[in-house]
Design an enzyme around this catalytic site. Structure first.
Site, PDB file in Angstrom:
ATOM      1  N   SER A 103       0.837  -1.192   0.000  1.00  0.00           N
ATOM      2  CA  SER A 103       0.000   0.000   0.000  1.00  0.00           C
ATOM      3  C   SER A 103       0.880   1.254   0.000  1.00  0.00           C
ATOM      4  O   SER A 103       1.683   1.441  -0.902  1.00  0.00           O
ATOM      5  CB  SER A 103      -0.947  -0.040   1.209  1.00  0.00           C
ATOM      6  OG  SER A 103      -1.951   0.930   1.104  1.00  0.00           O
ATOM      7  N   GLU A 208      -1.626  -3.205  -7.880  1.00  0.00           N
ATOM      8  CA  GLU A 208      -2.829  -3.496  -7.105  1.00  0.00           C
ATOM      9  C   GLU A 208      -3.370  -2.179  -6.575  1.00  0.00           C
ATOM     10  O   GLU A 208      -2.675  -1.162  -6.576  1.00  0.00           O
ATOM     11  CB  GLU A 208      -2.521  -4.457  -5.949  1.00  0.00           C
ATOM     12  CG  GLU A 208      -1.528  -3.920  -4.917  1.00  0.00           C
ATOM     13  CD  GLU A 208      -2.120  -3.009  -3.853  1.00  0.00           C
ATOM     14  OE1 GLU A 208      -3.344  -3.102  -3.596  1.00  0.00           O
ATOM     15  OE2 GLU A 208      -1.368  -2.198  -3.285  1.00  0.00           O
ATOM     16  N   HIS A 279      -4.720  -5.936  -1.291  1.00  0.00           N
ATOM     17  CA  HIS A 279      -5.408  -5.843  -0.002  1.00  0.00           C
ATOM     18  C   HIS A 279      -6.400  -7.003   0.122  1.00  0.00           C
ATOM     19  O   HIS A 279      -7.617  -6.827   0.219  1.00  0.00           O
ATOM     20  CB  HIS A 279      -6.106  -4.496   0.112  1.00  0.00           C
ATOM     21  CG  HIS A 279      -5.163  -3.343   0.267  1.00  0.00           C
ATOM     22  ND1 HIS A 279      -4.357  -2.897  -0.750  1.00  0.00           N
ATOM     23  CD2 HIS A 279      -4.872  -2.558   1.342  1.00  0.00           C
ATOM     24  CE1 HIS A 279      -3.635  -1.870  -0.329  1.00  0.00           C
ATOM     25  NE2 HIS A 279      -3.925  -1.659   0.931  1.00  0.00           N
TER      26      HIS A 279
END
Length: 306
Positions: A103, A208, A279
């Site tokens: 992230s 992602e 995630h």
């Protein structure tokens, strides 16, 4: 038993119960867990002010730990990029510390790669992965254990049926050697045009994101397309893009599948989906900056590193 250093370089830890569960889980797995003094600090939405979080990163680099693991992602690392202790991070990696996260951690990973060439790992976070209520994902834990033991050599998975239809049952791609890089799409896109985005050509790019509607994802990917980044790669692997809300009655068929189909029509680089990363509970660990080999045969995909 490994020495794991937990620190918070981005957003403040909101779920302290998950933080404590994650620490206990790592301890139950036999690891020695050291918690940074400011890991649970809170300044506005951040885990401490900028100076506090920079100091935490510096302590992680000086810890001598086997693993430097983020408590969580969120936001905050892009504020720190001009002042990150890149040399200290690179020296710690040379001494054996593996830096792991995802992230917002993508900003540190790509900037470190751009500035020093050092390899970090896209992988779990403490609270999100080890601190879940119940049992953490066994594949994630097995991949993490492989890293700890120095046994990790690659990741393989089955491509979705849609990829099989797009490329055909006899499709084959073999890449002998290429740098693996990527991470969170929003973070990577925010680094375009800055000194902290690695200039990687003929690489293998993985991406992602979470909480972003497909039109926002398409806008980010179009930025990479128009900047020439997608065409410069040898392969692109898309992981999980989840936890967004479709607009009922308005999207009218526009979604992840149509976005990928459109993107494939705009670049010569093959785009594959279904990479077990993002995630989501089931995630592999990927060495950002490492040279990898890639093999795709039909719907079977494999990424291998040293």
């Amino acid at each position: 038993m490994s020495h794991i250093y937990i620190y918070s370089p981005s957003s403040a830890v909101r779920d302290k119960a998950a933080f404590r569960r994650g620490v206990r889980r790592l301890q139950q797995l036999g690891h020695e867990v050291e918690i940074d003094p400011s890991a649970l600090d809170h300044h506005m939405r951040f885990a401490g002010d900028d100076a506090t979080r920079l100091a935490a990163i510096g302590r992680a680099a000086a810890s001598g730990a086997d693993i430097a693991l983020i408590s969580r992602g969120g936001y905050g690392l892009t504020r720190l990029l001009p002042d990150l202790p890149y040399k200290a991070i690179a020296r710690s990696i040379e001494r054996g510390t593996q830096w792991v996260g995802l992230s917002d951690f993508t900003a540190l990973q790509l900037a470190t790669l751009a500035k020093t060439g050092a390899i970090t790992w896209a992988g779990p976070a403490l609270g999100e992965d080890f601190g879940v209520a119940g049992t953490p994902d066994d594949i994630m834990e097995a991949c993490f254990d492989d890293l700890v033991q120095g046994h990790g050599e690659g990741a393989g998975w089955r491509l979705p049926v849609s990829d099989g239809k797009a490329f055909g049952p006899d499709y084959r791609l073999k890449i002998d050697k290429a740098p693996l890089w990527g991470g969170n799409l929003s973070l990577l896109g925010s680094l375009v045009g800055t000194p902290w985005l690695p200039n990687i050509r003929k690489g293998v790019l993985f991406l992602e994101d979470v909480g972003e509607h497909p039109y926002r994802l398409e806008r980010e990917l179009t930025q990479l397309l128009h900047a020439g980044i997608l065409d410069q790669q040898r392969a692109i692997f898309l992981g999980a893009f989840n936890k967004f809300t479709p607009v009922a009655g308005y999207d009218r068929g526009f979604g992840l599948a149509s976005m990928v189909e459109w993107l494939r029509s705009k670049t010569r680089t093959p785009i594959f989906t279904g990479l077990p990363f993002g995630h989501v509970p089931t995630k592999v660990l990927l060495p950002v900056g490492a040279e990898v080999e890639v093999l795709v045969e039909g719907r079977d995909a494999l990424i291998v590193w040293d």
